[in-house]
Design a protein around this motif. Structure first.
Motif, PDB file in Angstrom:
ATOM      1  N   ASN A 224      20.461  -2.476  23.303  1.00 60.61           N
ATOM      2  CA  ASN A 224      20.937  -1.198  23.833  1.00 60.61           C
ATOM      3  C   ASN A 224      22.256  -1.351  24.585  1.00 60.61           C
ATOM      4  N   ASP A 225      22.378  -2.404  25.398  1.00 57.26           N
ATOM      5  CA  ASP A 225      23.532  -2.532  26.285  1.00 57.26           C
ATOM      6  C   ASP A 225      24.702  -3.289  25.669  1.00 57.26           C
ATOM      7  N   ILE A 226      24.402  -4.206  24.764  1.00 54.52           N
ATOM      8  CA  ILE A 226      25.464  -5.048  24.194  1.00 54.52           C
ATOM      9  C   ILE A 226      25.632  -4.778  22.691  1.00 54.52           C
TER      10      ILE A 226
ATOM     11  N   ALA B 297      16.896  -4.563  25.654  1.00 54.28           N
ATOM     12  CA  ALA B 297      18.000  -4.426  26.606  1.00 54.28           C
ATOM     13  C   ALA B 297      19.310  -4.925  26.008  1.00 54.28           C
ATOM     14  N   ILE B 298      19.256  -6.076  25.344  1.00 56.21           N
ATOM     15  CA  ILE B 298      20.476  -6.608  24.708  1.00 56.21           C
ATOM     16  C   ILE B 298      20.955  -5.660  23.622  1.00 56.21           C
TER      17      ILE B 298
ATOM     18  N   THR C 176      13.585  -7.842  26.757  1.00 57.85           N
ATOM     19  CA  THR C 176      14.888  -8.514  26.687  1.00 57.85           C
ATOM     20  C   THR C 176      15.632  -8.143  25.417  1.00 57.85           C
TER      21      THR C 176
END
Length: 474
Positions: A363-365, A360-361, A357
């Motif tokens: 990398n994406d946000i 992912a945050i 999690t």
């Protein structure tokens, strides 16, 4: 982007510093005039076309900075013959501004900020006016800005407000990006108030496009002698941190050289270092820091944790690097170490522990959102947040703590050094007053075990020192 600095104030609250011999923006902070700090920050942001509005003792400013060439900027001046308030000089700006918008900075603000990001926000929102807003250390005597979900300003609440009504600590810092067309609102050179006469009509119409650019970057009002002293201390701490980083780099280079030298000597003779004096120094420093811990603050923190436990609420905890390991350790000690002996369990939630999690945050946000994103729409009334940052200035920790405050939740801040910006965001600040990240992290772990052992005794009726009890830690 062109910048305008309002430097015409008399500074009646600073007479003890200026002696009325220099204008307020020339007050010295860490050996340099406040206005010079502003010019250097503008230049760092690529803003070099600067118009300074002077007034009281304005010739002192003009004589010191002249055309700005010596400071790497271009300076022109407008001198007010009489005080025109915070916007009266806009009358003269109408023919002096080159672009569609300009940066306005009040002359008593010391700041370090990404002005490019603020400009992009201004353009993206098609704003007429963008206010740099932030939480400050004295909201009780500041005008507060109320934003809607789109960060549009819906109200400016006077510092003379009813103190019984609660508002978010969101303060106008005195830095703006304004559409140049707003200068047409001032039809003649007379005393005009930017907030009352220009911004408030736009805000009340709800069609005016006045937005708040929320930031936790450094911006402090230097309007009193006490605040100037605090800013000087901040500058000293920042310089010390830079020196420490440079020293660490030198030490790393020296260690590498020493390792190569030792490598050449291995096999020829035994190598032994005597570390005992340094070991004693470290232990002595630990003793000093522990002796100075704020027992009242620890008691307050334990009452908040105990209250969340009794109410069946979650306790969110998080930090970076070594502090992330500390956060995991807290969760283990409370969720297992204490809770295994209780029917009712602690509910600590460590936001570091789900690595997929977090990645992912990040990398994406964005890495700055790894904690706030996990709190968004999950925090419930009464939930507690424990934010850990050795420096007190970790951006992702600050954003999450600020979000918790926006939601009305209480925050315990674990820091070191001078507490950084997290100290001001925390309802309870547990600060290890020492300029050492290692000792700071030691103290944070000691606080975990201190609180664990006391709760172990008060909630479980058991002593933490027992050869018959299994270790719950690592």
């Amino acid at each position: 982007m062109q910048a305008v600095i309002m430097a015409g104030g008399k500074g009646t609250r600073l007479v003890s510093v200026t002696k009325d011999e220099i204008p307020k923006p020339m007050a010295l902070i860490a050996g340099k005039p406040l206005l010079l700090w502003q010019l250097e920050e503008l230049r760092r942001n690529g803003v070099t076309d600067i118009l300074i509005i002077t007034g009281h003792l304005g010739q002192k400013i003009e004589s010191y900075f002249q055309n700005g060439a010596a400071f790497g900027v271009r300076i022109s001046y407008i001198r007010e013959k009489e005080p025109l308030g915070t916007a009266g000089a806009f009358y003269y700006l109408r023919s002096r501004l080159a672009g569609q918008h300009f940066l306005l900075v009040f002359g008593d603000i010391c700041f370090t900020a990404d002005l490019g990001a603020m400009e992009r926000f201004h353009l993206a929102h098609k704003a007429k006016a963008t206010l740099f807003v932030h939480p400050n250390s004295h909201p009780q005597d500041s005008d507060l800005v109320v934003l809607d979900e789109n960060q549009q300003v819906v109200q400016i609440v006077s510092k003379h407000r009813d103190k019984n009504q609660a508002y978010e600590n969101c303060v106008n810092a005195g830095i703006y990006i304004l559409d140049s067309s707003l200068c047409a609102c001032v039809c003649k050179a007379e005393k005009t108030d930017l907030e009352k006469d220009i911004l408030m009509p736009l805000i009340e119409s709800r069609q005016g496009g006045v937005f708040g650019y929320w930031s936790l970057e450094y911006a402090k009002d230097a309007g009193t002698a006490e605040r100037i002293a605090q800013i000087a201390k901040d500058k000293e701490n920042i310089a010390k941190e830079k020196e420490d980083i440079a020293k660490e780099k030198e030490d790393v280079a020296k260690d590498k050289e020493d390792i190569e030298t030792v490598g050449q000597r291995i096999g020829k003779q035994e190598i032994r270092m005597d570390y005992r004096a340094q070991i004693k120094d470290y232990i002595e420093l630990e003793r000093k820091v522990l002796k100075n811990l704020d027992v009242d603050a620890i008691d307050q923190a334990m009452n908040l944790i105990g209250g969340a436990y009794e109410a069946g609420k979650r306790i969110y905890i998080f930090g970076n690097g070594g502090s992330s390991a500390t956060a995991s350790h807290y969760q283990n000690d409370f969720n297992k170490g204490i809770s295994e002996h209780l029917e009712k369990k602690f509910h600590f939630v460590c936001l570091n522990d789900n690595m997929p999690t977090v990645m992912a945050i990040a990398n994406d946000i964005g890495f700055e959102e790894v904690f706030r994103f996990q709190l968004t729409n999950r925090l419930e009334e009464g939930d507690l947040v424990i934010a850990i940052s050795g420096s007190g200035n970790s951006e992702n920790v600050l954003l999450a703590a600020a979000y918790a405050k926006e939601c009305g939740n209480q925050v315990i801040g674990l820091t070191g050094y001078d507490g950084g910006r997290l100290k001001g965001l925390s309802d309870v600040s547990l600060c290890a007053d020492v300029n050492s990240m290692q000792v700071t992290e030691d103290v944070h772990m000691l606080l975990d075990h201190l609180m664990m052992s006391i709760f172990y005794r008060t909630l479980c009726g058991m002593e933490h020192i027992s050869g018959n009890e299994a270790e719950s830690g690592v």
